[in-house]
Write an enzyme that holds these catalytic residues in place. Structure first.
Site, PDB file in Angstrom:
ATOM      1  N   ASP A 414       0.835  -1.192   0.000  1.00  0.00           N
ATOM      2  CA  ASP A 414       0.000   0.000   0.000  1.00  0.00           C
ATOM      3  C   ASP A 414       0.880   1.257   0.000  1.00  0.00           C
ATOM      4  O   ASP A 414       2.066   1.205   0.301  1.00  0.00           O
ATOM      5  CB  ASP A 414      -0.900  -0.022   1.235  1.00  0.00           C
ATOM      6  CG  ASP A 414      -2.220   0.687   1.021  1.00  0.00           C
ATOM      7  OD1 ASP A 414      -2.389   1.322  -0.035  1.00  0.00           O
ATOM      8  OD2 ASP A 414      -3.094   0.592   1.911  1.00  0.00           O
ATOM      9  N   GLU A 417       2.956   6.885  -2.562  1.00  0.00           N
ATOM     10  CA  GLU A 417       2.734   8.019  -3.460  1.00  0.00           C
ATOM     11  C   GLU A 417       3.240   9.346  -2.885  1.00  0.00           C
ATOM     12  O   GLU A 417       3.798  10.165  -3.606  1.00  0.00           O
ATOM     13  CB  GLU A 417       1.237   8.179  -3.771  1.00  0.00           C
ATOM     14  CG  GLU A 417       0.571   6.938  -4.329  1.00  0.00           C
ATOM     15  CD  GLU A 417      -0.043   6.075  -3.241  1.00  0.00           C
ATOM     16  OE1 GLU A 417      -0.580   5.013  -3.562  1.00  0.00           O
ATOM     17  OE2 GLU A 417       0.014   6.482  -2.046  1.00  0.00           O
TER      18      GLU A 417
END
Length: 762
Positions: A414, A417
């Site tokens: 996960d 970003e």
């Protein structure tokens, strides 16, 4: 990023210099180097006090031409993508009038000592071109930043697609796209997976080989051009010719890296704990046993964030209060025939026992002054693992090895970003602007490699949220999905199709939506979303504060899930398509209609249905009235669910039909062989034993289909010939007792194979 004020003027803060001619060119082996000054050279005096762009032309793959535009020859700090060089044959011509390089059918031509232009042609026809003003080096005299820009022409009615997992309109014309990874959910213009590659309806694609932010203006600054620009003194891109979209994607993956085939078991159903729900050993086993009690096959169970203690992500250690015996729990799950996936991210909270260890060893990103780069977003005092440091990578992988040895089979990678790009230092000195996007590649690679080492290459699989270029076997989306709206299903689908046109083979999303609210999702929405999700390449039930098990909705939801988990019966077809189309040829398993029907102008805007492999059309229903509006290209189409036959005319046909809550259009195109096993209860099994061979509306001539085993290797083949109303079936490599079903118009004829053969006269 816009530099102009209308068509005639540049914006005041920019000084724009464009090549006015190609002055000369040189050949060096299979490379052309051309020099393009910013004014026409009419005399010797014109050669003074001006700049030039050095244009380097190469071909690393047949039908692919690389272009590097360089103003100043500055030092590169990286990181850079790894590009494959297959060293194809090229034809080069350099004389006092022209410089050209041809690779396969694609040719680039630069005329010398005349107005600047750079044309890409194939078989004498224009593909795209750069003319006098589009190419430029641009100086912002306010911010003291330099940019390089290119503009490539678009034809009349040309459509542009791709650029990663974008949830805006499927056709990208008119959009501004900045390839900068962000955690923006699925309802905004931001994207987790930004890929600087677009594909055109005119049979070519363009890959911009820059890891930093690339800004695309797709007919949005100059309306008949695709513009791309980036900070710096150079710009590298590749023009990739098909001429079909499938061939474009094939050559693109030859250039950037082949799609990896995930293990067969990953194509089954994944169920998660959800995010902020209460989960313990008792809860986990209750849900797993509940799936078995409801006769719903489950292949993978996923533990989300709270398998670790709160405020401590990541410790990469089990919360012993909730899971006192993790090894024992994993064994219980494995004994039920189910794989295990656990969540992780590349950050370490300050409260985590790993934080001090990583800090002391220099494994975290630092600020320019040497302090650890921290913030309180997501976890308190978050630090970032520095994957440019080989020692940090090994340290992180060693922590994961403990989990893999314990029995974990896969990881959901996960985040990745929100990587700092200002006031930050990386171990290897990488440029932070380039590292922001590249970081996710390094993070995913580190995790993927350790799974390969511990489990074997055939068993390695990730559920990765963010991405830049590397071809991890599964990508997923779903964070911040608003589950209240059926429109979110459409948004998910067009994001997935855009992503799958960007060089990736497999995709998934959170069935039912991640973000919850009062009364959401409704049972109706859950059922429709389940159909779409279970007919995606990979299928996962996941949410935020609500469990996604079907019996929490209604009995019909259980029946619906059970029905569409029967996708398992299609695994001989699905895995063969995955091995042949995706892994071997670079084409996605789920694909937009125009990939299969490029000659049909009606399919180029269609992002509400898709082909599942080359033979099955899926048109999800995104409303609670059961209304389906779908398009059928020319030919006969047969419902795989109830056998209904649709005859689309030569011009194709739009169909409006109402379906009951447990049905939707899942249609097989004519002249297709579909191999199934209705007894399947797992995704991985022997795809050649005791199978059902379905022949759909076979036309005169020959058709064949290979069948792979559960490792993706060709094992069996089915050949069918039809002539004078007679169908002959020959098979090689099948075992056990197999049955043939001939679907002819609205009738179905059942045949038994004898010594691998069967025939029927119609």
């Amino acid at each position: 990023m816009k530099f102009t004020n209308g068509y005639w003027l540049n914006r005041e803060e920019y000084d724009v210099n464009s090549p006015k001619e190609t002055y000369d060119a040189q050949q060096n082996g299979k490379t052309i180097t051309a020099f393009a000054p910013y004014t026409r050279i009419m005399s010797r005096g014109d050669q003074l006090n001006l700049g030039t762009t050095t244009i380097t032309l190469t071909s690393p793959v047949e039908n692919v031409i690389g272009v590097k535009l360089e103003h100043f020859d500055t030092n590169e700090h990286g990181p850079e993508f790894k590009i494959n060089n297959l060293d194809p044959e090229v034809a080069i011509e350099v004389n006092d009038q022209v410089a050209s390089l041809q690779s396969g059918d694609l040719k680039v031509t630069l005329p010398l000592r005349t107005d600047f232009e750079m044309k890409f042609t194939a078989n004498g026809q224009l593909v795209t071109q750069s003319e006098t003003k589009p190419q430029a080096t641009i100086w912002n005299h306010d911010t003291k930043v330099n940019y390089m820009r290119e503009q490539l022409s678009m034809g009349i009615d040309e459509k542009i697609y791709g650029l990663g997992e974008r949830f805006t309109n499927f056709v990208k014309n008119g959009q501004v796209v900045d390839t900068w990874n962000q955690d923006g959910g699925t309802g905004s213009e931001q994207a987790y997976k930004n890929i600087p590659f677009y594909i055109s309806s005119n049979g070519y694609g363009v890959f911009v080989d820059e890891s930093q932010r690339v800004s695309f203006e797709i007919g949005s600054e100059n309306v008949d051009r695709v513009q791309f620009s980036t900070e710096g003194q150079s710009l590298q891109y590749y023009v990739i010719y098909g001429p079909t979209p499938k061939e474009v994607l094939h050559r693109y993956t030859q250039l950037t890296g082949a799609i990896k085939l995930p293990p067969a078991w990953s194509f089954g159903l994944w169920l998660t704990t959800s995010f902020t729900t209460d989960y313990s050993e008792e809860t986990v086993l209750k849900f797993i046993d509940g799936m078995q009690e409801h006769h719903i096959p489950l292949d993978v169970f996923h533990f989300d964030c709270f398998w670790q203690k709160g405020f401590e992500w990541c410790t990469l250690e089990w919360d012993k209060e909730q899971f006192p015996d993790p090894e024992g729990l994993l064994k219980k799950i494995h004994d039920r025939g189910i794989k295990v996936c656990v969540w992780l991210n590349p950050y370490i909270a300050q409260k985590s026992p790993l934080f001090k260890e990583a800090k002391d060893k220099g494994y975290l990103l630092t600020r320019e002054n040497g302090d650890i780069w921290q913030w309180d977003l997501w976890q308190a005092g978050n630090g970032f693992v520095d994957f440019t440091n080989p020692a940090a990578v090994k340290w992180y992988q060693d922590k994961l090895k403990v989990l893999l040895d314990m029995g974990v089979d896969s990881f959901k990678t996960d985040f990745g970003e929100r990587i700092p790009a200002e006031d930050v230092k990386f171990f290897d000195g990488s440029n932070p602007q380039q590292e922001h996007n590249y970081y996710t590649l390094q993070y995913n690679r580190a995790v993927y490699e350790v799974i390969q080492q511990e489990k074997g290459a055939d068993e390695a699989v990730l559920f990765a949220r963010s991405q830049r270029l590397v071809h991890n076997p599964i990508q997923y989306t779903g964070a911040a999905t608003i589950s209240r709206s059926t429109a979110q299903c459409v948004i998910q689908l067009r994001g997935g199709l855009s992503f799958l046109l960007s060089g990736f083979g497999f995709w998934s999303h959170d069935i039912g939506g991640f973000e919850d609210g009062p009364g959401t999702p409704t049972a109706d929405l859950y059922k429709r979303w389940s159909q779409f999700g279970l007919l995606s390449s990979h299928s996962r039930y996941h949410g935020s504060d609500v469990y996604r098990v079907p019996w929490n909705f209604d009995d019909e939801a259980v029946e619906n899930t059970r029905k569409y988990v029967n996708k398992l019966s299609l695994m001989p077809y699905i895995y063969t398509e995955a091995a042949h189309a995706a892994a071997a040829y670079g084409n996605p398993l789920m694909r937009p209609m125009f990939l299969e029907f490029g000659d049909d102008d009606n399919v180029y805007d269609n992002a509400t249905q898709y082909m599942f492999g080359s033979k099955i059309l899926v048109a999800p229903i995104f409303n609670d009235q059961g209304k389906a509006h779908f398009y059928l290209p020319s030919g006969k189409w047969t419902s795989i669910l109830d056998g209904k036959v649709y005859q689309a005319p030569r011009t194709g046909e739009w169909v409006n039909e109402v379906f009951d809550e447990l049905d939707l259009p899942v249609l097989v195109r004519q002249n297709s062989i579909i191999v199934r096993n209705e007894k399947a209860v797992d995704a991985a099994y022997d795809y050649t034993k005791d199978v059902d061979i379905h022949l759909y509306q076979i036309q005169d001539g020959n058709v064949s289909s290979k069948v792979v085993d559960e490792h993706g290797q060709d094992t069996a083949e089915i050949k069918v010939e039809r002539a004078n109303g007679r169908i002959v079936i020959n098979t090689v490599g099948l075992t056990g007792d197999s049955t043939v079903y001939v679907h002819e118009n609205n009738d179905t004829i059942k045949l038994s194979l004898v010594d691998g053969k069967a025939e029927v006269t119609l």
